[in-house]
Structures are given as structure tokens and as C-alpha cells.
Design an enzyme around this catalytic site. Structure first.
Site, PDB file in Angstrom:
ATOM      1  N   SER A  96       2.744  -2.311  -0.347  1.00  0.00           N
ATOM      2  CA  SER A  96       2.796  -3.203   0.938  1.00  0.00           C
ATOM      3  C   SER A  96       2.107  -4.473   0.440  1.00  0.00           C
ATOM      4  CB  SER A  96       1.747  -2.636   1.802  1.00  0.00           C
ATOM      5  OG  SER A  96       1.833  -2.970   3.252  1.00  0.00           O
ATOM      6  N   ASP A 136       6.420  -4.673   6.764  1.00  0.00           N
ATOM      7  CA  ASP A 136       6.034  -3.933   7.936  1.00  0.00           C
ATOM      8  C   ASP A 136       4.824  -4.756   8.850  1.00  0.00           C
ATOM      9  OD1 ASP A 136       4.173  -3.639   6.054  1.00  0.00           O
ATOM     10  OD2 ASP A 136       3.795  -1.228   6.296  1.00  0.00           O
ATOM     11  N   ARG A 137       4.424  -5.444   8.309  1.00  0.00           N
ATOM     12  CA  ARG A 137       3.327  -6.145   9.121  1.00  0.00           C
ATOM     13  C   ARG A 137       3.779  -7.695   9.547  1.00  0.00           C
ATOM     14  NH1 ARG A 137      -0.069  -2.716   6.072  1.00  0.00           N
ATOM     15  NH2 ARG A 137      -1.829  -1.897   6.966  1.00  0.00           N
ATOM     16  N   SER A 183      -4.779  -4.178  12.300  1.00  0.00           N
ATOM     17  CA  SER A 183      -4.212  -5.095  10.942  1.00  0.00           C
ATOM     18  C   SER A 183      -2.814  -5.295  10.940  1.00  0.00           C
ATOM     19  CB  SER A 183      -4.668  -4.111   9.872  1.00  0.00           C
ATOM     20  OG  SER A 183      -4.040  -2.816   9.935  1.00  0.00           O
ATOM     21  N   LYS A 215       5.274   0.857  11.928  1.00  0.00           N
ATOM     22  CA  LYS A 215       4.704  -0.326  12.306  1.00  0.00           C
ATOM     23  C   LYS A 215       6.034  -1.243  11.565  1.00  0.00           C
ATOM     24  CE  LYS A 215       1.658  -0.799   8.373  1.00  0.00           C
ATOM     25  NZ  LYS A 215       1.476   0.507   8.107  1.00  0.00           N
TER      26      LYS A 215
END
Length: 623
Positions: A175, A337-338, A437, A449
Site C-alpha cells: 500500500s 485503495d486510498r 485514514s 476501500k
């Protein structure tokens, strides 16, 4: 591949016989040199032996990684507690062993495998290579593998697991961690990250399957020549983009949108997929940050590839936006994913939204569009929003006012993903979920997410509001005026000494006397305490926490009489104590300065009185 891997065979024999004086270490060294077929990682261990660096050898070889947040995450390099060819093969053998016991039809349903763009020259490890070895282990046992042919966003793996009916999925990614790290993230057949008891059972199975089964496990080439390997990229990408249109509510406005967007993919996977998502919604694709759009495992333009760090790591994006006269900056982390978002402000430069602020906007937007498209008031009984317990309570305020359901989960999106699955089985619909987050999920097309879908949904929301002469920030304040201001502070302190962390939390649980928690914080009375580590919750009639007990980490939440909620918790992957404080004000209480001052006072007291940073040699984070 031969045993010597280009290294002198006699030297290997001598090294295997050479004693360090520590029998446990000798055994670990022997095992490593016997099993490892990667000449880069073998060379790392051999050089440590020759140099007599025993402490280094012990730290690498005498302990194993444990399953943390849905899998493994660690630095790449030689050692049983690092990510490398051998530990990935061992992990996959254990995963095979568990899945073949659990699923009678495992050999027909198979496994999905994806990877990001990470790499590590010193150990010859790249996410792609590790993904191929994961596939090779399964293929060597005649298990079909859906291995993506190129890098993909992390959400594509759980999406593919559900779409293809696979038993599980593995994503090779770390990530937004530092460039030295990599990971092995496991998804269950429902598309959610694995949770207990599967994580513990897989770990036990790994420990029973440590010796590589055969030379085939090391054959990257197996994925090119084995008929059991398929490439799901075209099908999954097409299905994902088609299904993404279910989140598009105002396509007519999008095609004529005058807003300009900038996107950074932080040297990761996001560029291609965010461009496609924008086209799917009818937008002109966002302007990419040229220095950051192409994959680069060294992340050369950022000190830390984590958009959660805010303005300091968005510098290139903001400069480009100013040159291009763009109003909105979108940044996806390396595995997409963020999502981070910044908006140009006429008066004060740029507004970088926190995860909690973005969630207020996205939660409002998803419910606004749900209402527009559902005329039957009774349908609201099946509508849910979810958030982790350390995230803002703004969705709770929405639910209270609007009549839909809101639920909290433990921190980590695995809890949200599994809860989405449970609710969907009973015919309920989760329209928005988040963790503070900067992890968001609009709708529930993938139980994880998703920075790609979130980016284009934010773009459509910004376009719609712009058409109403509103900015995102103005709408955020409209939301707070309606539902009550929710002002939060999230940060951490570093503690590199685990016994100190244990001592700090033990003191909190025995603050004034044995078994007595603190009564006040910053002069405000504490009215409720919830300790998820022990299962205690003073707000419940039976004093037992509704959330599952999580003894492997520390987490205590304090609810104060003045409306502040404060949580202290340890990180599962880093040597940190995180703290989260939020002032949940009633609607109409809009003196923001006063609210911020009160929150600051409580936050300062939380750190100084409960954690005692100076006394405990904790390192404060200064941004």
C-alpha cells in the site's frame, strides 16, 4: 535452478557447517541456506555470516512474520521475518493447505492473484515476481490461478474474487508503506479481507509447510506455460468500469463540467485506472502529475508515498494545479485503495481535506442521491452506512436525523468488508463506508476501500456543487450547520519499546486505584469508557463491549461530558500509539473557534496526562 545459484558451492558447504555458537541460530541459518533458491537473498545471509553479524542474523532468521492486517507486511530482503521469494512460497503453501481443507471445490474455483508496482533490487524481489511465485505454488498442485498480467489497484483482487467465484485472493502490495516494504494481503471468498479464525489457521498451516515442496514452486515461467493460469485483466476491468456507472448520477453535468482536476498516482498503479473511471463518468480525464504518473518502486519524488500525510507530500500536485488553473487535486496511494483530496480556496491557498471531512461530504452525497432515486420512504429501513470506531461520528449524526442505520466496526477495513457481506445476505444495502485514514467505499460493489471509484465520485460531487455555485468546502460547512460540527484531530506518537506501551496502558486501566480508569481529561468529566482490549464498556448494562474483543492490540475510548470522544490505540503494523479526538457538537452550535479550543485542550491533556511522552521517551509527531 541449481543449488549454488552462481555462488561457489564449496563456500556454501563451509557456511552451512560454520557454527555461530548459538544452536537456534545455526539451525535457522542451515534451513535458510538449504531452502532458499534466490541468489540475491542467499548472498545477503552469507555476507552476514562472513561478517559475523549475529544480531542481524538473529533478527532476520529467528522469528517469523505473523498475520497482521489481513496478511503479511514487512521489509523486503533475506530472512524468515521479511518478504522474499522463500517466505512468499512458504505462505502460499500454507494458504493452499488451509484452502484445500476448507473448500471441497478449491481445485475448480482456484485463487485470484494481483500485484502492485513495488520492487527491491538488493533482494531481486518485485511484486510481480512474488505474484508469479504465489501462482507457481498453486499451479504446481493443479489449482487454477487467475493471475493479472499487469499491476492493478488492490480493490481489483477482491472484486475479481467475487466476480469469478474464486475461493480467495492474494494481493502483493504494501500500500502506502515505505519503499523497502512489501506485503501479502489475503481476501476470503466473500471478497472481504480475511478475519479470525481464518488468519490464525492460515498462519498455523504456513508453519506446518515451511520446506518448499518442489523445484516447481520457484518456477516463475510456470505462469506462462500452464493451462490452469488465466489472465482476468480484460474481463475484470470491463466489468468494474461497467458496474462503476451505478455510482454515476449526473452524467449530463459531467460531460459539460468546467472544473479542472489534477491526479497523482504516487508512482503507483492508479494513473491508467483513474483515467478510465473519469471517461466512464463522461468526464475529461484529470491532468496527471507527470513526475508521478508512471510506476517507480523507488518513489523518487516523495519522501513517503502516503497521501494521508497531506500538503507536504502533495506539493507537486498543488504546483501543477496552480499552473493549470485546476480547482481540485486527487491523489491515490500507490495501490490505489486510498484517496486524498485538496481544493483551491480563493482566500487561503489550498484546503486539504481530512479523511473525516471527506467522509462527511461523501456520506452526504451518497444519501442525497439515494433519496433522489428512491421514492418509497419505507426503503430507508434497509439502508446502512458503516465506519470504523476511531473515525468521525458524522455518519451517526446523519443516520439519527435521516432515519437510516449506522454501525461502527473495529478499526480496519476487513471489519467493514465482512459486515457489508453479512448485511447483504439479509437484503440490506450499504451505501457508504469509511475509515478516517482516507479509506472510502461508495456503494458496495467491492468490499474494500477503493481510491479509483472514490476519486471519480468526488469529481462528480464537485461538478454538481460547482453547478450550484458551491465549493466542496462550502458544502462541508453546510453539512455541519445541518447535522452539527464534527471537528477531529488524528495523529500519533512513536514508541520503539513495546514494554513501555504495555506499561502506559496498564497505568490507564489502574489510574487512581486498581481497576479504575481516569475520571477526567482536560478538566472535562469522562462519562463512559470502552476498552476493546479487555471487553469492558461502562455504557452497556452488562459492562461488556458490543464490539469484538481484540486482545492483540490496545484500544481505549473515552466519551466526555462536553461532547468530545477520544481514543488511544496501538498500530498493528508500526511502533505507534495513535490518538483520535473529535468534538461532536449539536446542530446550531457553530462557534468553531470555541469548539477547536476545547478539542485542543482535551487532546493535549490526553497526551500529557495519559501517555506522559517525556517521562516515557515517546517521540511526538510534528507536522
Amino acid at each position: 535452478m541449481g543449488d549454488d545459484n552462481g555462488i561457489n558451492g564449496d563456500l556454501n558447504a563451509n557456511l552451512k557447517c560454520q557454527s555461530t555458537g548459538d544452536p537456534k541460530l545455526d539451525k535457522a541459518v542451515h534451513q535458510w541456506l538449504t531452502w532458499d533458491k534466490n541468489h540475491w537473498t542467499r548472498a545477503q545471509v552469507e555476507s552476514l555470516i562472513v561478517a559475523g553479524r549475529l544480531d542481524d542474523l538473529r533478527s532476520r532468521l529467528c522469528s517469523r512474520m505473523s498475520f497482521g492486517t489481513a496478511g503479511l507486511r514487512a521489509p523486503m530482503g533475506a530472512g524468515f521475518n521479511r518478504i522474499n521469494d522463500l517466505t512468499i512460497i512458504q505462505s502460499t503453501q500454507g494458504l493452499f493447505s488451509y484452502l484445500s481443507r476448507y473448500f471441497p471445490d478449491f481445485s475448480s474455483r482456484g485463487l485470484v492473484v494481483g500485484f502492485d508496482t513495488r520492487g527491491h533490487e538488493e533482494s531481486g524481489c518485485s511484486s510481480q515476481r512474488l505474484a508469479k511465485l504465489t501462482a507457481a505454488v498453486m499451479l504446481s498442485r493443479d489449482v487454477p490461478v487467475h493471475l493479472f498480467s499487469t499491476f492493478v489497484p488492490t480493490p481489483y483482487v477482491p472484486y475479481a474474487v467475487k466476480k469469478l467465484g474464486a475461493t480467495a485472493g492474494v494481493m502483493i502490495t504494501a500500500s502506502h508503506n515505505p519503499k523497502e516494504d512489501n506485503g501479502y494481503k489475503v481476501y476470503w471468498c466473500n471478497g472481504a479481507q480475511i478475519a479470525s479464525p481464518h488468519d490464525k489457521e492460515i498462519l498455523r498451516s504456513i508453519e506446518e509447510q515451511l520446506e518448499p515442496w518442489s523445484a516447481s514452486c520457484w518456477e516463475e515461467e510456470l505462469v506462462e506455460k500452464c493451462s490452469l493460469r488465466t489472465d482476468p485483466l480484460t474481463q475484470i476491468n470491463s466489468c468494474y468500469m461497467d458496474e462503476l456507472t451505478s455510482l454515476c448520477f449526473h452524467r449530463d453535468l459531467n460531460s459539460s463540467c468546467s472544473l479542472k482536476f489534477v491526479h497523482s498516482s504516487f508512482h503507483g498503479v492508479g494513473h491508467v485506472f483513474v483515467q478510465q473511471a473519469f471517461q466512464t463518468f463522461g468526464f475529461t480525464p484529470p491532468i496527471p502529475v507527470p513526475e508521478q504518473k508512471d510506476p517507480d518502486p523507488n518513489f523518487p519524488s516523495v519522501r513517503c508515498p502516503n497521501p494521508e500525510e497531506g500538503e507536504s507530500v502533495l506539493e507537486l500536485s498543488l504546483l501543477l494545479a496552480e499552473r493549470e488553473n485546476a480547482q481540485i487535486v486527487l491523489a491515490t496511494d500507490p495501490d490505489a485503495d486510498r484517496l486524498a483530496v485538496a481544493e483551491r480556496s480563493d482566500r487561503s491557498g489550498w484546503k486539504v481535506f481530512t479523511g473525516n471531512e471527506l467522509a462527511a461530504l461523501l456520506g452526504w452525497w451518497m444519501f442525497f442521491n439515494w433519496k433522489e432515486n428512491n421514492s418509497n420512504p419505507g426503503d430507508i429501513q434497509g439502508v446502512y452506512m458503516l465506519a470504523t470506531t476511531v473515525s468521525s461520528k458524522i455518519l451517526k449524526a446523519f443516520a439519527r436525523a435521516e432515519g437510516f442505520h449506522f454501525e461502527e466496526t473495529l478499526p480496519g477495513f476487513k471489519w467493514i468488508g465482512n459486515r457489508i457481506h453479512e448485511l447483504s445476505k439479509t437484503g440490506n444495502k450499504v451505501i457508504f463506508s469509511f475509515e478516517e485514514s482516507i479509506g472510502f467505499l461508495c456503494g458496495s460493489m467491492v468490499p474494500e476501500k477503493d481510491g479509483v471509484s472514490s476519486a471519480v465520485v468526488v469529481a462528480e460531487m464537485a461538478s454538481y456543487l460547482h453547478n450550484k455555485n458551491l465549493s466542496l468546502n462550502q458544502q462541508l460547512h453546510n453539512i455541519y450547520q445541518t447535522y452539527g460540527y464534527h471537528i477531529s484531530k488524528t495523529s500519533y506518537i512513536v514508541c520503539n519499546h513495546p514494554p513501555t506501551i504495555q506499561r502506559i496502558f496498564s497505568r490507564i486501566r489502574n489510574f487512581d486505584s486498581e481497576g479504575s480508569y481516569p475520571k477526567t481529561c482536560g478538566g472535562a468529566q469522562i462519562i463512559h469508557v470502552r476498552d476493546v482490549t479487555t471487553g469492558y464498556d461502562s455504557s452497556q448494562p452488562d459492562l461488556r463491549s458490543v464490539l469484538p474483543v481484540s486482545r492483540s492490540s490496545q484500544m481505549i475510548t473515552f466519551t466526555l461530558q462536553n461532547g468530545v470522544v477520544a481514543t488511544l490505540r496501538t498500530s498493528g503494523t508500526e511502533p505507534k500509539i495513535k490518538y483520535y479526538t473529535e468534538f461532536c457538537a449539536a446542530p446550531g452550535k457553530s462557534d468553531v473557534t470555541t469548539l477547536e479550543e476545547e478539542l485542543k485542550k482535551v487532546t493535549t491533556a490526553l497526551l500529557d496526562e495519559f501517555l506522559e511522552p517525556e517521562k516515557n521517551n515517546l517521540i511526538r509527531r510534528f507536522v
